[in-house]
Design an enzyme around this catalytic site. Sequence first.
Site, PDB file in Angstrom:
ATOM      1  N   GLY A   1      67.585  62.282  -1.764  1.00  0.00           N
ATOM      2  CA  GLY A   1      67.413  61.195  -2.720  1.00  0.00           C
ATOM      3  C   GLY A   1      66.562  60.064  -2.184  1.00  0.00           C
TER       4      GLY A   1
ATOM      5  N   GLY B   1      63.206  60.233  -1.885  1.00  0.00           N
ATOM      6  CA  GLY B   1      61.814  60.431  -2.281  1.00  0.00           C
ATOM      7  C   GLY B   1      61.030  61.266  -1.280  1.00  0.00           C
TER       8      GLY B   1
ATOM      9  N   SER C   1      61.650  64.641  -0.896  1.00  0.00           N
ATOM     10  CA  SER C   1      61.650  66.021  -1.402  1.00  0.00           C
ATOM     11  C   SER C   1      62.633  66.955  -0.717  1.00  0.00           C
ATOM     12  CB  SER C   1      60.246  66.640  -1.331  1.00  0.00           C
ATOM     13  OG  SER C   1      59.380  65.961  -2.181  1.00  0.00           O
ATOM     14  N   SER C   2      63.852  66.471  -0.538  1.00  0.00           N
ATOM     15  CA  SER C   2      64.881  67.378  -0.034  1.00  0.00           C
ATOM     16  C   SER C   2      65.134  68.496  -1.033  1.00  0.00           C
ATOM     17  CB  SER C   2      66.173  66.622   0.253  1.00  0.00           C
ATOM     18  OG  SER C   2      66.799  66.176  -0.931  1.00  0.00           O
TER      19      SER C   2
ATOM     20  N   ASP D   1      55.736  68.343  -4.908  1.00  0.00           N
ATOM     21  CA  ASP D   1      56.710  68.505  -3.829  1.00  0.00           C
ATOM     22  C   ASP D   1      56.789  69.943  -3.341  1.00  0.00           C
ATOM     23  OD1 ASP D   1      57.126  65.913  -4.559  1.00  0.00           O
ATOM     24  OD2 ASP D   1      59.185  66.181  -5.258  1.00  0.00           O
TER      25      ASP D   1
ATOM     26  N   TYR E   1      61.256  58.646 -15.386  1.00  0.00           N
ATOM     27  CA  TYR E   1      60.239  59.629 -15.012  1.00  0.00           C
ATOM     28  C   TYR E   1      59.780  60.400 -16.250  1.00  0.00           C
ATOM     29  CZ  TYR E   1      58.058  63.306 -12.140  1.00  0.00           C
ATOM     30  OH  TYR E   1      57.171  64.180 -11.566  1.00  0.00           O
TER      31      TYR E   1
ATOM     32  N   HIS F   1      52.178  60.348  -9.154  1.00  0.00           N
ATOM     33  CA  HIS F   1      52.289  60.541 -10.609  1.00  0.00           C
ATOM     34  C   HIS F   1      50.986  61.096 -11.187  1.00  0.00           C
ATOM     35  CE1 HIS F   1      56.318  58.910 -11.405  1.00  0.00           C
ATOM     36  NE2 HIS F   1      56.075  58.101 -10.384  1.00  0.00           N
ATOM     37  N   THR F   2      50.252  61.814 -10.361  1.00  0.00           N
ATOM     38  CA  THR F   2      49.040  62.485 -10.846  1.00  0.00           C
ATOM     39  C   THR F   2      49.287  63.972 -11.082  1.00  0.00           C
ATOM     40  OG1 THR F   2      48.374  62.740  -8.548  1.00  0.00           O
ATOM     41  CG2 THR F   2      47.375  60.915  -9.763  1.00  0.00           C
ATOM     42  N   ASP F   3      50.326  64.544 -10.456  1.00  0.00           N
ATOM     43  CA  ASP F   3      50.455  66.017 -10.503  1.00  0.00           C
ATOM     44  C   ASP F   3      50.703  66.529 -11.919  1.00  0.00           C
ATOM     45  OD1 ASP F   3      53.089  65.042 -10.475  1.00  0.00           O
ATOM     46  OD2 ASP F   3      53.830  66.546  -9.048  1.00  0.00           O
TER      47      ASP F   3
HETATM   48  P1  ADP Z   1      64.780  64.144  -3.192  1.00  0.00           P
HETATM   49  O1  ADP Z   1      64.160  65.442  -3.520  1.00  0.00           O
HETATM   50  O2  ADP Z   1      63.824  63.001  -3.258  1.00  0.00           O
HETATM   51  O3  ADP Z   1      65.517  64.133  -1.897  1.00  0.00           O
HETATM   52  P2  ADP Z   1      66.344  64.766  -5.507  1.00  0.00           P
HETATM   53  O4  ADP Z   1      67.259  63.968  -6.343  1.00  0.00           O
HETATM   54  O5  ADP Z   1      65.184  65.414  -6.162  1.00  0.00           O
HETATM   55  O6  ADP Z   1      65.871  63.829  -4.318  1.00  0.00           O
HETATM   56  O7  ADP Z   1      67.142  65.929  -4.782  1.00  0.00           O
HETATM   57  C1  ADP Z   1      68.322  65.639  -4.047  1.00  0.00           C
HETATM   58  C2  ADP Z   1      69.369  66.706  -4.341  1.00  0.00           C
HETATM   59  O8  ADP Z   1      68.984  67.946  -3.715  1.00  0.00           O
HETATM   60  C3  ADP Z   1      70.725  66.390  -3.750  1.00  0.00           C
HETATM   61  O9  ADP Z   1      71.457  65.552  -4.624  1.00  0.00           O
HETATM   62  C4  ADP Z   1      71.333  67.785  -3.628  1.00  0.00           C
HETATM   63  O10 ADP Z   1      71.824  68.222  -4.882  1.00  0.00           O
HETATM   64  C5  ADP Z   1      70.127  68.630  -3.271  1.00  0.00           C
HETATM   65  N1  ADP Z   1      70.050  68.773  -1.810  1.00  0.00           N
HETATM   66  C6  ADP Z   1      69.079  68.307  -1.005  1.00  0.00           C
HETATM   67  N2  ADP Z   1      69.333  68.630   0.297  1.00  0.00           N
HETATM   68  C7  ADP Z   1      70.491  69.309   0.309  1.00  0.00           C
HETATM   69  C8  ADP Z   1      71.304  69.909   1.325  1.00  0.00           C
HETATM   70  N3  ADP Z   1      70.975  69.848   2.612  1.00  0.00           N
HETATM   71  N4  ADP Z   1      72.424  70.542   0.939  1.00  0.00           N
HETATM   72  C9  ADP Z   1      72.774  70.600  -0.354  1.00  0.00           C
HETATM   73  N5  ADP Z   1      72.079  70.043  -1.342  1.00  0.00           N
HETATM   74  C10 ADP Z   1      70.948  69.413  -1.039  1.00  0.00           C
HETATM   75 MG    MG Z   2      63.340  66.006  -5.364  1.00  0.00          MG
END
Ligand code: ADP
Ligand code: MG
Length: 378
Positions: free
Chosen positions: A116, A118, A120-121, A166, A218, A28-30
């Site tokens: 989801g 944390g 950074s998907s 991220d 957030y 939470h610094t960025d």
């Molecule tokens: P985090 O970044 O911590 O994983 P977020 O809520 O910021 O969590 O992002 C998750 C969202 O990113 C998912 O709900 C989806 O919409 C999208 N996402 C991530 N990976 C994929 C994937 N492999 N295919 C499709 N959507 C994805």
């Molecule tokens: Mg994310």
Amino acid sequence: MTDHQREFGVAPDGAWSAPGRVNLIGEHTDYNEGFVLPLALPHSAVATVTARADRTLRLRSRDVGDRVVELSLDRLVPGEVPGWAAYPAGVAWALEGAGHRLRGADIHFASDVPTGAGLSSSAALEVVTALAFSDLNELGLTAPELARIGQLAENDFVGMPCGILDQMASASCVEGHVFHLDTRDLGGRQVPFDMAAEGLRLLVVDTRVKHAHADGAYGRRRAECEAGAAALGVPFLRDVPFDGLEAALARIDDEAVRRRVRHVVTEDRRVARVVALLDAGRAREIGPLLTEGHVSLRDDFEVSCPELDLAVDTANAAGALGSRMTGGGFGGSAIALVPEESVAAVGKAVTDAFAGAGLAAPRIFEAIPAPGARRLPV
Ligand code: ADP
Ligand code: MG
């Protein structure tokens, strides 16, 4: 035949990859223009892409069912692309908004970054898309430019007010290193982080919980930080010197804002101290700073949750040198710095503690600093 060919009937022009991340410290610094210290995970999003002659975008994710999302680059409107496709569509929108005219594309995504959690998907998805577009359209974008495009997509197209941590981690990290990033100017330095040489492991504990209203909370934390900066007459909390913290706190009336400010200013200080220890080859000694950071996030910033606290407290009691939540909080993942000989004991203790509390089993794995976004050989 690859999934891409099966889906689109054509071979891809190329393949790109961008990783998820954990943040060693600097949480939470960025968005306060402060400092962060992420490393890339071996888990990554891979995109295979075929450029098109028209302005159509066809998006498909292996990980979310079998529907292809078809859009036009001429009709991308923030808030109007539902679901996961908003992330890559938002990247195209942000690139076009920055003056780049893109060719259409067929894109197939496959990611092993837990969503989801944390980790950074979402940034992995954004950065891999931005890099693929940059290469296929010969834009030559730098890592900070790719990260800014991803952040813009997430802020203004998806609608999540995230900072730049991220995306910068995913775009810029280097194998075997943590990335000491100054989020004010996006300058940074790769700091060697050779845990094996010191007999250490970094465990990630994905609690598998994500609490409701995390996005709203957030946004409120961001607003509280802005209120703190305004009360102190500085542009961002980054500008409050650690040596002047007590005097600064005395000038803030609101108790909650005061604690938010204390977290951000002490967290920037902890990042500097961790980097100094790593530079001195004393990685074992960063443990207490990680735990101190967790306590600050729990008590002053109030973004932890019982599951994260349980993971941290249990890991530390079972032999970790230090542990903390990582990422935005309210669920998601914790990290624990663990001597090699205690890895099994820490894993078991955390798993048992979750079972004893009636929680779903956490997912525990080792984080080995991996490369940032790149084009893959095909
Ligand atoms: P985090 O970044 O911590 O994983 P977020 O809520 O910021 O969590 O992002 C998750 C969202 O990113 C998912 O709900 C989806 O919409 C999208 N996402 C991530 N990976 C994929 C994937 N492999 N295919 C499709 N959507 C994805
Ligand atoms: Mg994310």
